[in-house]
Motif scaffolding. Structure first.
Motif, PDB file in Angstrom:
ATOM      1  N   ASP A 134       0.825  -1.210   0.000  1.00 51.91           N
ATOM      2  CA  ASP A 134       0.000   0.000   0.000  1.00 51.91           C
ATOM      3  C   ASP A 134       0.858   1.258   0.000  1.00 51.91           C
ATOM      4  O   ASP A 134       0.520   2.255  -0.636  1.00 51.91           O
ATOM      5  N   LEU A 135       1.950   1.215   0.770  1.00 52.26           N
ATOM      6  CA  LEU A 135       2.781   2.414   0.935  1.00 52.26           C
ATOM      7  C   LEU A 135       3.572   2.769  -0.309  1.00 52.26           C
ATOM      8  O   LEU A 135       4.117   3.869  -0.400  1.00 52.26           O
ATOM      9  N   ALA A 136       3.605   1.885  -1.305  1.00 49.91           N
ATOM     10  CA  ALA A 136       4.286   2.205  -2.556  1.00 49.91           C
ATOM     11  C   ALA A 136       3.658   3.415  -3.229  1.00 49.91           C
ATOM     12  O   ALA A 136       4.313   4.123  -4.000  1.00 49.91           O
ATOM     13  N   GLN A 137       2.374   3.683  -2.936  1.00 46.55           N
ATOM     14  CA  GLN A 137       1.709   4.838  -3.539  1.00 46.55           C
ATOM     15  C   GLN A 137       2.276   6.157  -3.043  1.00 46.55           C
ATOM     16  O   GLN A 137       2.058   7.200  -3.661  1.00 46.55           O
ATOM     17  N   CYS A 138       3.014   6.134  -1.941  1.00 46.30           N
ATOM     18  CA  CYS A 138       3.564   7.363  -1.360  1.00 46.30           C
ATOM     19  C   CYS A 138       4.947   7.704  -1.899  1.00 46.30           C
ATOM     20  O   CYS A 138       5.466   8.794  -1.622  1.00 46.30           O
ATOM     21  N   VAL A 139       5.558   6.786  -2.623  1.00 48.64           N
ATOM     22  CA  VAL A 139       6.906   6.998  -3.131  1.00 48.64           C
ATOM     23  C   VAL A 139       6.899   8.129  -4.155  1.00 48.64           C
ATOM     24  O   VAL A 139       6.022   8.202  -5.015  1.00 48.64           O
ATOM     25  N   ARG A 140       7.876   9.025  -4.036  1.00 47.15           N
ATOM     26  CA  ARG A 140       8.014  10.158  -4.957  1.00 47.15           C
ATOM     27  C   ARG A 140       9.465  10.267  -5.397  1.00 47.15           C
ATOM     28  O   ARG A 140      10.333  10.700  -4.624  1.00 47.15           O
ATOM     29  N   GLY A 141       9.743   9.858  -6.631  1.00 45.10           N
ATOM     30  CA  GLY A 141      11.106   9.943  -7.150  1.00 45.10           C
ATOM     31  C   GLY A 141      12.076   9.224  -6.235  1.00 45.10           C
ATOM     32  O   GLY A 141      11.890   8.067  -5.865  1.00 45.10           O
ATOM     33  N   ARG A 143      13.012  11.049  -3.429  1.00 48.10           N
ATOM     34  CA  ARG A 143      12.877  11.866  -2.215  1.00 48.10           C
ATOM     35  C   ARG A 143      12.055  11.156  -1.143  1.00 48.10           C
ATOM     36  O   ARG A 143      12.391  11.207   0.044  1.00 48.10           O
ATOM     37  N   VAL A 144      10.961  10.505  -1.541  1.00 42.38           N
ATOM     38  CA  VAL A 144      10.174   9.690  -0.611  1.00 42.38           C
ATOM     39  C   VAL A 144      10.305   8.252  -1.087  1.00 42.38           C
ATOM     40  O   VAL A 144       9.858   7.920  -2.189  1.00 42.38           O
ATOM     41  N   VAL A 145      10.935   7.426  -0.271  1.00 41.99           N
ATOM     42  CA  VAL A 145      11.221   6.051  -0.672  1.00 41.99           C
ATOM     43  C   VAL A 145      10.689   5.081   0.379  1.00 41.99           C
ATOM     44  O   VAL A 145      10.324   5.475   1.491  1.00 41.99           O
ATOM     45  N   GLN A 146      10.643   3.834  -0.014  1.00 45.12           N
ATOM     46  CA  GLN A 146      10.189   2.769   0.870  1.00 45.12           C
ATOM     47  C   GLN A 146      11.381   1.879   1.188  1.00 45.12           C
ATOM     48  O   GLN A 146      12.180   1.551   0.306  1.00 45.12           O
ATOM     49  N   MET A 147      11.514   1.502   2.456  1.00 48.25           N
ATOM     50  CA  MET A 147      12.595   0.601   2.847  1.00 48.25           C
ATOM     51  C   MET A 147      12.005  -0.678   3.435  1.00 48.25           C
ATOM     52  O   MET A 147      11.161  -0.627   4.322  1.00 48.25           O
ATOM     53  N   PHE A 164       6.035  -3.547  -9.453  1.00 46.97           N
ATOM     54  CA  PHE A 164       4.612  -3.689  -9.740  1.00 46.97           C
ATOM     55  C   PHE A 164       4.244  -3.439 -11.195  1.00 46.97           C
ATOM     56  O   PHE A 164       3.131  -3.766 -11.617  1.00 46.97           O
ATOM     57  N   GLY A 165       5.127  -2.780 -11.939  1.00 44.95           N
ATOM     58  CA  GLY A 165       4.829  -2.491 -13.338  1.00 44.95           C
ATOM     59  C   GLY A 165       4.037  -1.222 -13.544  1.00 44.95           C
ATOM     60  O   GLY A 165       3.644  -0.911 -14.680  1.00 44.95           O
ATOM     61  N   VAL A 166       3.768  -0.467 -12.460  1.00 46.17           N
ATOM     62  CA  VAL A 166       3.004   0.776 -12.562  1.00 46.17           C
ATOM     63  C   VAL A 166       3.678   1.851 -11.720  1.00 46.17           C
ATOM     64  O   VAL A 166       4.480   1.557 -10.824  1.00 46.17           O
ATOM     65  N   LEU A 167       3.333   3.098 -12.004  1.00 44.16           N
ATOM     66  CA  LEU A 167       3.840   4.211 -11.212  1.00 44.16           C
ATOM     67  C   LEU A 167       3.175   4.228  -9.836  1.00 44.16           C
ATOM     68  O   LEU A 167       2.080   3.679  -9.658  1.00 44.16           O
ATOM     69  N   PRO A 168       3.807   4.872  -8.854  1.00 44.84           N
ATOM     70  CA  PRO A 168       3.215   4.932  -7.514  1.00 44.84           C
ATOM     71  C   PRO A 168       1.780   5.443  -7.494  1.00 44.84           C
ATOM     72  O   PRO A 168       0.951   4.940  -6.723  1.00 44.84           O
ATOM     73  N   GLU A 169       1.456   6.416  -8.344  1.00 42.60           N
ATOM     74  CA  GLU A 169       0.114   6.985  -8.324  1.00 42.60           C
ATOM     75  C   GLU A 169      -0.956   5.981  -8.753  1.00 42.60           C
ATOM     76  O   GLU A 169      -2.142   6.166  -8.467  1.00 42.60           O
ATOM     77  N   SER A 170      -0.534   4.897  -9.425  1.00 42.00           N
ATOM     78  CA  SER A 170      -1.486   3.888  -9.881  1.00 42.00           C
ATOM     79  C   SER A 170      -1.618   2.712  -8.911  1.00 42.00           C
ATOM     80  O   SER A 170      -2.417   1.800  -9.174  1.00 42.00           O
ATOM     81  N   ILE A 171      -0.876   2.721  -7.817  1.00 43.35           N
ATOM     82  CA  ILE A 171      -0.917   1.581  -6.894  1.00 43.35           C
ATOM     83  C   ILE A 171      -2.326   1.326  -6.348  1.00 43.35           C
ATOM     84  O   ILE A 171      -2.776   0.163  -6.303  1.00 43.35           O
TER      85      ILE A 171
END
Length: 292
Positions: A134-141, A143-147, A164-171
């Motif tokens: 779910d938190l993949a939608q918050c990734v931005r370039g 600057r905001v990453v998931q660990m 996932f094959g899609v951009l964060p905004e499409s999660i």
């Protein structure tokens, strides 16, 4: 500076199934709390100065009113469930910012905290510490990453696309189609990971997917059946997307200065002594159910 946002619920689950059982003088299970505290202290000792932890004070949230099958606290082992308030107490005593969620979920708190922290120009990077997709939608370039702390993998925007094959905004749209069994909603029949990724990589959101699959222009097996399913179950897909969409407007803090760790409170030494004195139990490893 980097800001680290930790999924306390996930960490408590992870440590409960990874470390030996330990009981304090009153017979209370504290092993998972000890594990999480040790992990957070390791981050602090490594020089990370700005940390916040989100927890699910209760498992149920507003989403349970939207979808009756949404995840609940049923089935959580009592020794694990009983450690949630202790974890919040221990982290607060340690001097770490803690956000216990009741109406919302810990994931919403992480999303909101990332949104607030990313606005501050002093922040070099916001690191959301959780494997939750779910938190993949918050990734931005970058600057905001998931660990994913267990493997030390850092997932930036390119990493989200690779996974996932899609951009964060499409999660959220992606999860609406494929479903999320750990959260309790099934997605749409026939829409698998590959077909969902192929279509959303081009159209980004559900509303933009054409009704006529002949115009899709993507490699999606059984496109006709997929289109009919989407047309028939569009309202359900939009509901699932709403479930998957994290809320980013929770006013958790006004300034990242509130996340600056300046040391433990006076309540920490006696609590730490109690946890240190807990007796480790020699037991077989617990079997962890798939949660995320």
């Amino acid at each position: 500076m980097d800001v680290y946002l930790i999924d306390g619920t996930y960490e408590l689950f992870r440590h409960y199934y990874a470390v030996p059982s330990a009981r304090d003088a009153g017979g209370r299970e504290v092993g998972a709390v000890r594990g999480v505290l040790t992990s957070v202290l390791a981050m602090i000792n490594a020089g990370n100065t700005h940390i916040g932890v989100a927890t699910d004070h209760v498992i149920e949230s507003f989403r349970n009113g939207l979808w009756p099958g949404y995840k609940t606290g049923d089935g959580i082992e009592p020794d694990l469930k009983a450690q949630f308030p202790l974890l919040e107490e221990a982290l607060t005593a340690l001097g770490v910012a803690v956000w216990p969620m009741i109406e919302f979920e810990a994931d919403d708190a992480l999303a909101s905290a990332a949104e607030i922290a990313a606005r501050d120009q002093r922040v070099g990077r916001v690191v959301i510490c959780t494997p939750d997709k779910d938190l993949a939608q918050c990734v931005r370039g970058t600057r905001v990453v998931q660990m994913i702390r267990r493997t030390r993998e850092i997932r930036d925007e390119a990493g989200v696309v690779a996974r996932f094959g899609v951009l964060p905004e499409s999660i959220p749209d992606y999860l609406a189609l494929v479903g999320d069994s750990s959260d309790g909603y099934p997605g749409l029949p026939g829409w698998g990971e590959k077909s969902s990724a192929a279509v959303l990589a081009r159209y980004l959101h559900l509303e933009a997917i054409p009704a006529d699959p002949k115009t899709w222009g993507v490699n999606a097996a059984g496109a006709g059946a997929l289109a009919r399913t989407l047309e028939r179950e569009r309202d359900r897909a939009l509901l699932f997307r709403d479930l998957a969409t994290l809320r980013t407007n929770i006013p958790l803090f006004a300034s990242i200065d509130e996340l600056h760790w300046t040391g433990p409170t006076e309540a920490f030494p006696p609590l730490a002594a109690r946890l240190d004195a807990a007796i480790t139990q020699e037991t077989k490893p617990r079997t962890q159910p798939q949660r995320r």
